[in-house]
Design an enzyme around this catalytic site. Structure first.
Site, PDB file in Angstrom:
ATOM      1  N   CYS A  69       0.804  -1.114  -0.047  1.00 10.89           N
ATOM      2  CA  CYS A  69       0.229  -0.005  -0.018  1.00 10.89           C
ATOM      3  C   CYS A  69       0.961   1.263  -0.120  1.00 10.89           C
ATOM      4  O   CYS A  69       1.959   1.336  -0.120  1.00 10.89           O
ATOM      5  CB  CYS A  69      -0.926   0.005   1.223  1.00 10.89           C
ATOM      6  SG  CYS A  69      -1.979  -1.492   1.521  1.00 10.89           S
ATOM      7  N   LEU A  78      -3.569  -1.530  -1.597  1.00  5.39           N
ATOM      8  CA  LEU A  78      -3.707  -2.606  -2.489  1.00  5.39           C
ATOM      9  C   LEU A  78      -4.330  -3.889  -1.650  1.00  5.39           C
ATOM     10  O   LEU A  78      -3.589  -4.179  -0.791  1.00  5.39           O
ATOM     11  CB  LEU A  78      -2.409  -2.652  -2.978  1.00  5.39           C
ATOM     12  CG  LEU A  78      -2.272  -3.771  -3.951  1.00  5.39           C
ATOM     13  CD1 LEU A  78      -3.232  -3.548  -5.403  1.00  5.39           C
ATOM     14  CD2 LEU A  78      -1.029  -4.042  -4.494  1.00  5.39           C
ATOM     15  N   ASN A 125       2.228  -0.532   5.380  1.00  4.95           N
ATOM     16  CA  ASN A 125       2.496  -1.183   3.887  1.00  4.95           C
ATOM     17  C   ASN A 125       3.402  -2.326   3.885  1.00  4.95           C
ATOM     18  O   ASN A 125       4.444  -2.232   4.439  1.00  4.95           O
ATOM     19  CB  ASN A 125       3.473   0.135   3.277  1.00  4.95           C
ATOM     20  CG  ASN A 125       3.667  -0.390   1.932  1.00  4.95           C
ATOM     21  OD1 ASN A 125       3.170  -1.369   1.206  1.00  4.95           O
ATOM     22  ND2 ASN A 125       4.743   0.382   1.507  1.00  4.95           N
ATOM     23  N   GLY A 126       2.804  -3.548   3.673  1.00  6.52           N
ATOM     24  CA  GLY A 126       3.576  -4.756   3.609  1.00  6.52           C
ATOM     25  C   GLY A 126       2.795  -5.961   4.165  1.00  6.52           C
ATOM     26  O   GLY A 126       1.456  -5.695   3.895  1.00  6.52           O
ATOM     27  N   THR A 129      22.343   2.387 -12.424  1.00 10.28           N
ATOM     28  CA  THR A 129      22.031   0.896 -12.379  1.00 10.28           C
ATOM     29  C   THR A 129      20.448   0.617 -12.108  1.00 10.28           C
ATOM     30  O   THR A 129      19.736  -0.060 -12.696  1.00 10.28           O
ATOM     31  CB  THR A 129      22.820   0.072 -11.303  1.00 10.28           C
ATOM     32  OG1 THR A 129      24.004   0.390 -11.383  1.00 10.28           O
ATOM     33  CG2 THR A 129      22.697  -1.293 -11.306  1.00 10.28           C
ATOM     34  N   ARG A 135      18.432   2.058 -15.250  1.00  7.33           N
ATOM     35  CA  ARG A 135      18.651   1.106 -16.402  1.00  7.33           C
ATOM     36  C   ARG A 135      17.726  -0.296 -16.145  1.00  7.33           C
ATOM     37  O   ARG A 135      17.181  -0.789 -17.251  1.00  7.33           O
ATOM     38  CB  ARG A 135      20.092   0.703 -16.177  1.00  7.33           C
ATOM     39  CG  ARG A 135      21.006   1.346 -16.881  1.00  7.33           C
ATOM     40  CD  ARG A 135      22.501   0.885 -16.860  1.00  7.33           C
ATOM     41  NE  ARG A 135      23.308   1.838 -17.156  1.00  7.33           N
ATOM     42  CZ  ARG A 135      24.968   1.346 -17.475  1.00  7.33           C
ATOM     43  NH1 ARG A 135      25.402   0.280 -16.725  1.00  7.33           N
ATOM     44  NH2 ARG A 135      25.540   2.356 -17.923  1.00  7.33           N
TER      45      ARG A 135
END
Length: 564
Positions: free
Chosen positions: A2, A51, A75-76, A327, A330
């Site tokens: 979330c 979510l 969140n988790g 990195t 990319r």
């Protein structure tokens, strides 16, 4: 997974401030498109963008206890919530759970053991959370030991303290922003403004993580190793929604997919597990992933993208990733595009292979490690930095589209097991990198993977999607950034000055989305070869001459290494 946003220590409560929190929280609605909520207590506010993965019908947040005096926004995911719940109910049968959410256990652990409960209870999960206890004017904020889940802390000139899943929630009101440190928690007060800004305290203190001189000595048992990882994958299948696996065709994602596929069918599922891959046409990953998918019998979705499509979304990627690290940008671009395609198939959660290279010394530069002790110290440095790079990429690339990524290699139990193995077993020498991981799953009677995949050389995601992807990014930077701009880069960007044209290109885009110097200061910067930490550059003279984050920078190891 979330998005969370919290404010503590406001001068007073007002409808305007509540509206402001809702407006800022909405900037993170991509993280939680299913529902949103806000809870206000006098001069503090907890907002949530949800979510829904577990507790679909009753898990809306912020979660409050039955008396309504304490609220929690998480969140988790908490993978051992059932064990924690059973243990708690044995000690206190009067605890009343009000939702089916796996996260609610955190609220009751706080109520029963106090704000230091993370030092007393073994919580296995990926999480960041904020909690406020109005009866005692106590707030608590914490982040998981590795930092799988992002969390920022912001300080405003008016004395308020803010916490947010992303920079977007903070840059409007905060003059200074920090990454909230993994494995830490804060306990403060909101009404007593003299105690609104406490220092984070460490709760994760395992010796391998905390003692830089500690070198583990646990002997390797290949059967135990395999069983530990299988258990980690099994724990990560806690979900009430359709899910699948990211399958690049490399060792790590392929092993996750193989174990997940076995566990998926053991659970009684008769349909095929879904697997997903992306790459440029003809890329190494697409071919390898197709081979693994056919071997496992998954329902495989293989997506192609063009270089131009990748270039077109770079600005969006930097906006969502909130970084200009070379990195990360990319590798995040193809993952960002893949996540959008996955979400369109109806999936809301995927398992991924992040973390393996850090804990098992899988990056190609580890071939140059001078001895087991130095190798172990570098793996610890890599794990401690994961929240700045790979965890950030995996989380924000997927959550940009409301897709949750889970990383079983970073499961707390498996991580602690792997990081206390004698590091001699992780030395590459003349062997293929991650030899132990390959050997543990090289089952001749009941093979987990095709031999050619199980023993495929390491490819970093940004390389594996197609080598020309990185080459075109460098060309694009050459085209868009002049030598004159580079000459005066330190004048324009005194904070985190770009050192290459590619970095300048990303930094320029970042500054348009996040103009605050406080935002730029949250992005890490340092020399690296093939994703090494700066300390490992001393392992080989060639590293200092060719400090590029691509795996091809490791001359003499990668089969397609850059030529010196």
């Amino acid at each position: 997974m979330c998005g969370i946003l919290a404010l503590f220590g406001a001068e007073n409560s007002s409808d305007d401030l509540r509206s402001e929190l809702l407006s800022l929280s909405k900037l993170m609605r991509h993280r939680g498109p299913d529902w949103n909520g806000i809870t206000c207590f006098r001069n503090c506010y907890l907002a949530h963008e949800r979510l829904a993965i577990n507790g679909l019908l009753s898990g809306a947040q912020p979660i409050t206890n039955i008396s309504g005096d304490t609220a929690l926004s998480v969140n988790g995911e908490i993978y051992n919530h059932i064990e924690l719940r059973d243990q708690l109910l044995k000690e206190n049968p009067n605890v009343v759970f009000t939702t089916d959410s796996d996260c609610e256990i955190l609220l009751h652990l706080y109520k029963n053991y106090g704000p230091d409960f993370l030092t007393k209870s073994y919580v296995n999960g990926m999480y960041s959370f904020v909690l406020y206890d109005s009866a005692n004017d106590v707030y608590m904020v914490a982040r998981d030991p590795v930092g799988i889940i992002p969390l920022y802390i912001g300080y405003s000139s008016d004395g308020t303290v803010w916490y947010s899943s992303e920079l977007k929630g903070l840059q409007k009101n905060c003059d200074h922003i920090d990454l909230f440190p993994p494995g830490h928690y804060v306990v403060g007060k909101s009404l007593d403004r003299s105690k609104v800004n406490p220092e984070p305290k460490q709760f994760y203190k395992d010796e391998w993580y905390n003692n830089p001189e500690f070198i583990p000595s646990k002997p390797l048992d290949l059967v135990e190793f395999r069983e530990k990882f299988e258990a980690a994958v099994r724990r990560h299948l806690l979900a009430e929604v359709p899910y699948g696996v990211l399958l690049s065709g490399g060792l790590d994602s392929s092993l996750v997919a193989s174990v997940c596929n076995r566990e998926y069918h053991k659970m009684g599922n008769h349909d095929k597990l879904r697997s997903f891959c992306i790459g440029l046409k003809g890329s190494p990953d697409l071919a390898a992933a197709e081979k693994v998918a056919q071997f496992l019998g998954t329902k495989h979705f293989s997506f192609e993208f063009t270089v131009q499509q990748g270039l077109d979304v770079i600005s969006d990627v930097i906006y969502h990733l909130e970084t200009f690290d070379v990195t990360t940008v990319r590798a995040s671009t193809p993952m960002f595009m893949l996540s959008r395609r996955i979400k369109a198939t109806g999936n809301k959660m995927v398992l991924s292979g992040e973390g393996s290279d850090e804990i098992m010394a899988g990056y190609l530069y580890f071939h140059k490690a001078p001895n087991p002790a130095e190798l172990h110290k570098e793996t610890v440095r890599k794990v401690r930095d994961l929240h700045k790079y790979d965890c950030l990429r995996a989380n924000k690339s997927t959550m940009a589209w409301g897709l949750e990524a889970r990383v079983p290699f970073l499961d707390r139990e498996f991580l602690e097991y792997a990081m206390t193995l004698d590091p001699a077993c992780k030395m590459s020498g003349n062997r293929m990198e991650k030899y132990v991981l390959r050997e543990a799953f090289d089952d001749k009677e009941n093979p987990y993977l095709p031999k050619e995949v199980l023993w495929r050389q390491k490819e970093q995601f940004s390389d594996g999607v197609g080598y020309s992807w990185i080459d075109h990014l460098k060309l694009e930077a050459e085209k868009n950034v002049t030598d004159l701009q580079m000459k005066f880069a330190s004048s324009r960007f005194p904070v985190s000055t770009p050192r290459t044209k590619e970095e300048y290109m990303y930094r320029d885009i970042f500054s348009k989305h996040f103009p605050s110097p406080a935002a730029a200061a949250t992005v890490p910067q340092g020399k690296s070869v093939a994703c090494s930490t700066p300390a490992a550059l001393a392992w080989d003279e060639s590293f200092s001459r060719n400090a590029d984050p691509s795996g091809r920078a490791v001359t003499g190891v990668h089969v397609d290494a850059y030529k010196e």
